[in-house]
Design an enzyme around this catalytic site. Structure first.
Site, short mmCIF file in Angstrom:
data_model
loop_
_atom_site.label_atom_id
_atom_site.label_comp_id
_atom_site.label_asym_id
_atom_site.label_seq_id
_atom_site.Cartn_x
_atom_site.Cartn_y
_atom_site.Cartn_z
N GLU A 152 0.98 -1.10 0.16
CA GLU A 152 0.09 -0.07 -0.14
C GLU A 152 0.88 1.18 -0.02
O GLU A 152 0.63 2.23 0.87
CB GLU A 152 -1.04 0.24 1.17
CG GLU A 152 -1.86 -1.24 1.24
CD GLU A 152 -2.76 -1.10 2.48
OE1 GLU A 152 -2.79 -0.21 3.15
OE2 GLU A 152 -3.90 -1.94 2.27
N GLU A 263 -6.17 -10.68 -1.17
CA GLU A 263 -7.05 -10.31 -0.17
C GLU A 263 -8.38 -10.23 -0.51
O GLU A 263 -9.35 -9.48 0.13
CB GLU A 263 -6.48 -9.03 0.79
CG GLU A 263 -5.07 -8.99 0.96
CD GLU A 263 -4.69 -7.80 1.87
OE1 GLU A 263 -5.46 -7.12 2.46
OE2 GLU A 263 -3.41 -7.53 1.83
C1 XIL Z 1 -5.73 -6.36 8.47
C2 XIL Z 1 -5.85 -7.43 9.44
O1 XIL Z 1 -7.13 -8.43 8.98
C3 XIL Z 1 -6.41 -7.31 10.68
O2 XIL Z 1 -6.65 -8.25 11.58
C4 XIL Z 1 -5.42 -6.18 11.31
O3 XIL Z 1 -5.66 -5.68 12.52
C5 XIL Z 1 -5.49 -4.78 10.29
O4 XIL Z 1 -4.82 -5.24 9.13
N1 XIL Z 1 -4.58 -4.57 3.68
C6 XIL Z 1 -3.79 -5.38 4.14
C7 XIL Z 1 -3.93 -6.29 5.32
O5 XIL Z 1 -2.80 -5.36 3.36
O6 XIL Z 1 -2.86 -6.43 6.03
C8 XIL Z 1 -4.78 -5.74 6.28
O7 XIL Z 1 -5.34 -6.56 7.44
C9 XIL Z 1 -6.25 -5.66 5.73
C10 XIL Z 1 -6.38 -4.34 4.67
#
Ligand code: XIL
Length: 434
Positions: A152, A263
């Protein structure tokens, strides 16, 4: 109920064709084979909740620890690396023969307070990056499939994220530095850049694309790109434009990068209605189609598998039901719909309509895949004559050289020319005056 993700069936069909005259055209193309990597992000509960464990191992051949590999969980105190939890999660994955996506080394999120409190100073941040990447990458060398080295870096408009302390201290150079250090400590594991949307050809994807091109030109090793794909269904949002996303994926693939959907989830705005659930099914199915269409797409990872442990950040507190399984671990209709896309892909393509006029034969195909086309081979066995062609649309027009009975073989292909599934065969009689 472990889904069959192997593409071995496709290979078998292909080899049957090697003995046949039809394979001449097909030999010009290269088939992609092997297993698809499909899996989920996992929470720490996977170590204690045995039903959740069974669900994960039943579904996945690749997993992403959702938080244990992040900075604040591993290096809470500067210089003190604590791999206790991460090691357990990684061992669980390894013991169950699942590959691991290492997520993530350099991100503005999940930072320990001590990093956030550091002065905005390039050398200081460079040192922090070096130590962290060295510590984590060396520890897991040989045990993870890939690392999301930078996560990101850009905002939705394609600007470098100013909330990022590495960027504030070092400018854009932090991205290059992260990849170089990761490569220095593990020259084997694949190195990925991972980001969120918008996923079509947009200001954001242009900025990511330009940055990756620039780094590749400089000889920086980047092996892959991850597209997060947290999608949302609500009244005011348009469905993502998957044809545009496919074009975007393709341009990254043309750089030689491996692509992962990293994701995937589709949350539904409350109140959840049957209509919104249908849209959710469509969104998941389109993601799977996208994944199957682009040969460079090697992994499809959902961000959670059960609604029980779903991720709802602040921006999504009015959303629900993002996963393929409900909170009692039962597969939802959306799960079956996604699996049916994989099954369809293993079947021959569907001919919607066939018509003959004179020696001209027209087939209207039902397209399942993005950025794909068809290889056609038409052979008259007795006289030993044949024609072949490649088309990039749903309408195939082909002309028989003369009257006779032809066997037509239509094979879906990716934009790369590689086979994407199994062919359909069709016998057609051509008599001028039809
Ligand atoms: C999220 C996790 O799912 C949570 O448990 C944590 O509290 C915050 O991060 N994009 C990403 C992930 O790259 O690492 C994030 O994960 C969600 C958004």
């Amino acid at each position: 109920m472990k889904p069959d993700f192997s593409t071995e069936g496709l290979d078998r069909v292909r080899s049957l064709f090697f003995g046949s005259i039809l394979c001449i055209v097909l030999l010009c193309c290269s088939a992609e084979s092997g297993s698809l990597l499909i899996g989920t992000a996992i929470n720490r509960q996977v170590l204690t909740d045995t039903s959740y464990q069974r669900l994960v191992t039943g579904f996945s051949n690749i997993v992403t620890p959702a938080y244990d590999l992040k900075f604040k969980h591993i290096q809470k105190i500067r210089g003190v690396f604590d791999f206790t939890h991460a090691d357990k999660v990684v061992a669980y994955a390894r013991d169950n023969h699942m590959a691991i996506r290492g997520h993530t080394l350099i991100w503005h999120g999940a930072l320990p307070d001590w990093v956030v409190a550091l002065p905005v100073h390039a050398d200081t941040m460079r040192r922090v990056m070096f130590e962290h990447i060295e510590g984590v990458v060396s520890h897991y060398r040989g045990n993870v499939y890939c690392w999301d080295v930078v996560n990101e870096a850009f905002d939705t408009e394609g600007n470098l994220n100013v909330k990022n302390p590495y960027f504030r201290a070092m400018g854009k150079s932090y991205i290059e530095y992260a990849f170089r250090i990761a490569d220095q400590f593990d020259s084997e594991t694949k190195l990925f850049y991972n980001d969120y949307g918008p996923y079509g050809i947009t200001k954001k994807s242009d900025a990511v694309y330009a940055t990756i091109c620039e780094l590749l030109d400089k000889g920086v090793r980047i092996d892959g790109i991850g597209f997060q794909m947290h999608l949302r269904i609500d009244e005011n949002r348009e469905m993502e434009k998957f044809t545009d996303i496919a074009r975007n994926f393709k341009r990254f693939a043309m750089l030689g990068l491996e692509i992962h959907i990293t994701e995937a989830d589709v949350s539904i705005s409350k109140p959840v209605t049957p209509e919104k659930r249908k849209l959710q099914i469509r969104a998941y199915q389109e993601m799977m189609r996208l994944f199957l269409s682009i040969p460079a797409c090697k992994a499809f990872v959902t961000w959670g598998l059960t609604d029980k442990y779903a991720w709802f950040p602040e921006s999504r507190k009015n959303y629900a039901e993002p996963s393929l399984f409900d909170s009692l671990y039962k597969p939802k209709p959306v799960y079956d719909s996604v699996m049916s896309v994989i099954e369809q892909f293993k079947k021959p393509p569907v001919i919607e309509n066939m018509s003959i006029r004179g020696k001209q034969i027209a087939f209207i195909m039902r397209t399942l895949l993005y950025e794909s086309g068809y290889a056609i081979h038409m052979a008259e066995r007795e006289k030993g004559i044949s024609v072949s062609d490649v088309v990039w649309s749903d309408t195939i027009l082909i002309e028989a050289p003369r009257n006779g009975v032809y066997e037509v073989c239509i094979w879906p292909i990716a934009y790369t020319g590689s086979f994407l599934g199994v062919p359909v065969t069709y016998t057609v009689q051509v008599k001028e005056g039809n």
